[in-house]
Design a protein around this motif. Structure first.
Motif, mmCIF file in Angstrom:
data_model
loop_
_atom_site.group_PDB
_atom_site.id
_atom_site.type_symbol
_atom_site.label_atom_id
_atom_site.label_comp_id
_atom_site.label_asym_id
_atom_site.label_seq_id
_atom_site.Cartn_x
_atom_site.Cartn_y
_atom_site.Cartn_z
ATOM 1 N N HIS A 159 -40.982 -41.572 56.973
ATOM 2 C CA HIS A 159 -42.179 -42.053 57.656
ATOM 3 C C HIS A 159 -42.596 -43.416 57.103
ATOM 4 O O HIS A 159 -42.698 -43.602 55.901
ATOM 5 C CB HIS A 159 -43.310 -41.033 57.476
ATOM 6 N N GLY A 160 -42.798 -44.366 57.981
ATOM 7 C CA GLY A 160 -43.274 -45.683 57.572
ATOM 8 C C GLY A 160 -42.181 -46.695 57.287
ATOM 9 O O GLY A 160 -42.468 -47.865 57.089
ATOM 10 N N TYR A 161 -40.923 -46.261 57.264
ATOM 11 C CA TYR A 161 -39.826 -47.192 56.974
ATOM 12 C C TYR A 161 -39.615 -48.163 58.136
ATOM 13 O O TYR A 161 -39.756 -47.806 59.298
ATOM 14 C CB TYR A 161 -38.519 -46.428 56.743
ATOM 15 N N THR A 162 -39.244 -49.364 57.785
ATOM 16 C CA THR A 162 -38.826 -50.345 58.778
ATOM 17 C C THR A 162 -37.308 -50.279 58.888
ATOM 18 O O THR A 162 -36.643 -49.610 58.098
ATOM 19 C CB THR A 162 -39.227 -51.759 58.353
ATOM 20 N N ASP B 290 -41.479 -51.955 62.302
ATOM 21 C CA ASP B 290 -40.975 -53.320 62.232
ATOM 22 C C ASP B 290 -41.941 -54.289 62.896
ATOM 23 O O ASP B 290 -42.163 -55.390 62.408
ATOM 24 C CB ASP B 290 -39.622 -53.429 62.942
ATOM 25 N N ALA B 291 -42.488 -53.895 64.030
ATOM 26 C CA ALA B 291 -43.330 -54.785 64.820
ATOM 27 C C ALA B 291 -44.805 -54.718 64.442
ATOM 28 O O ALA B 291 -45.616 -55.458 64.985
ATOM 29 C CB ALA B 291 -43.166 -54.458 66.299
ATOM 30 N N VAL C 119 -41.095 -57.106 60.168
ATOM 31 C CA VAL C 119 -39.697 -57.521 60.282
ATOM 32 C C VAL C 119 -39.584 -58.385 61.533
ATOM 33 O O VAL C 119 -40.024 -57.989 62.610
ATOM 34 C CB VAL C 119 -38.754 -56.303 60.399
ATOM 35 N N LEU C 120 -39.007 -59.564 61.386
ATOM 36 C CA LEU C 120 -38.848 -60.452 62.531
ATOM 37 C C LEU C 120 -37.851 -59.870 63.525
ATOM 38 O O LEU C 120 -36.967 -59.101 63.169
ATOM 39 C CB LEU C 120 -38.371 -61.828 62.061
ATOM 40 N N ARG C 121 -37.991 -60.263 64.775
ATOM 41 C CA ARG C 121 -37.149 -59.725 65.841
ATOM 42 C C ARG C 121 -35.657 -59.906 65.538
ATOM 43 O O ARG C 121 -34.869 -58.978 65.718
ATOM 44 C CB ARG C 121 -37.497 -60.390 67.160
ATOM 45 N N ALA C 122 -35.263 -61.081 65.075
ATOM 46 C CA ALA C 122 -33.844 -61.329 64.783
ATOM 47 C C ALA C 122 -33.345 -60.425 63.653
ATOM 48 O O ALA C 122 -32.212 -59.935 63.694
ATOM 49 C CB ALA C 122 -33.633 -62.796 64.419
ATOM 50 N N GLU C 123 -34.187 -60.205 62.650
ATOM 51 C CA GLU C 123 -33.807 -59.309 61.550
ATOM 52 C C GLU C 123 -33.733 -57.868 62.015
ATOM 53 O O GLU C 123 -32.861 -57.112 61.595
ATOM 54 C CB GLU C 123 -34.794 -59.449 60.393
ATOM 55 N N PHE C 124 -34.662 -57.488 62.898
ATOM 56 C CA PHE C 124 -34.657 -56.142 63.473
ATOM 57 C C PHE C 124 -33.331 -55.891 64.192
ATOM 58 O O PHE C 124 -32.652 -54.891 63.961
ATOM 59 C CB PHE C 124 -35.843 -56.011 64.445
ATOM 60 N N GLU C 125 -32.939 -56.840 65.033
ATOM 61 C CA GLU C 125 -31.670 -56.720 65.754
ATOM 62 C C GLU C 125 -30.486 -56.663 64.789
ATOM 63 O O GLU C 125 -29.578 -55.841 64.950
ATOM 64 C CB GLU C 125 -31.497 -57.891 66.721
#
Length: 142
Positions: free
Chosen positions: A22-25, A53-54, A107-113
């Motif tokens: 729970h809570g992890y990105t 992440d967002a 977490v930025l979108r590019a890092e998320f991807e």
């Protein structure tokens, strides 16, 4: 879930491990995948990251990981950080809030991807399959 799979597929040996935290990105999940899940070489991996992440907050994961204590108490910080899980958690989340007050996504979108692709690619490398669960990905990360 594991017992349901086992009943539906009695001819297969089904073992289910839940590494969800729970809570992890996705950044934390990727690190956990590399350190704990990868060695199991799972045949099927369910990945559900996005909401954390967002989340807009006063910190991002990189700043949280790079935050350093004031020099005057660095030795005490190192001792407490190694010996107290509570201190480690508080330091990780409280210190960056003071030093990086501008709101940003964790977490930025590019890092998320990149995190999702890394998990998927590593899983595929040993023949496993990935199911991405996107029900919680906010529009800003699509």
């Amino acid at each position: 879930f594991g017992s349901l799979l086992a009943r539906r597929h009695p001819e297969r040996r089904v073992r289910v491990f839940n590494f969800g935290t729970h809570g992890y990105t996705s950044a934390q999940g990727r690190a956990q995948f590399e350190s704990e899940v990868l060695a199991l070489a799972p045949a099927l991996v369910f990945v559900a990251f996005g909401f954390n992440d967002a989340t807009v907050s006063g910190l991002d994961e990189r700043s949280a990981c790079e935050a350093a204590p004031p020099r005057a108490w660095a030795a005490v910080h190192e001792l407490l950080d190694r010996s107290s899980a509570t201190y480690h958690l508080l330091w990780k989340h409280a210190h960056p809030l003071r030093s990086h007050p501008a709101p940003r996504t964790r977490v930025l979108r590019a890092e998320f991807e990149a995190n999702l692709r890394a998990i998927a690619n590593r899983t595929s490398s040993f023949g496993g399959e990935v199911v991405l669960i996107d029900s919680c990905i906010p529009h800003s990360h699509l």
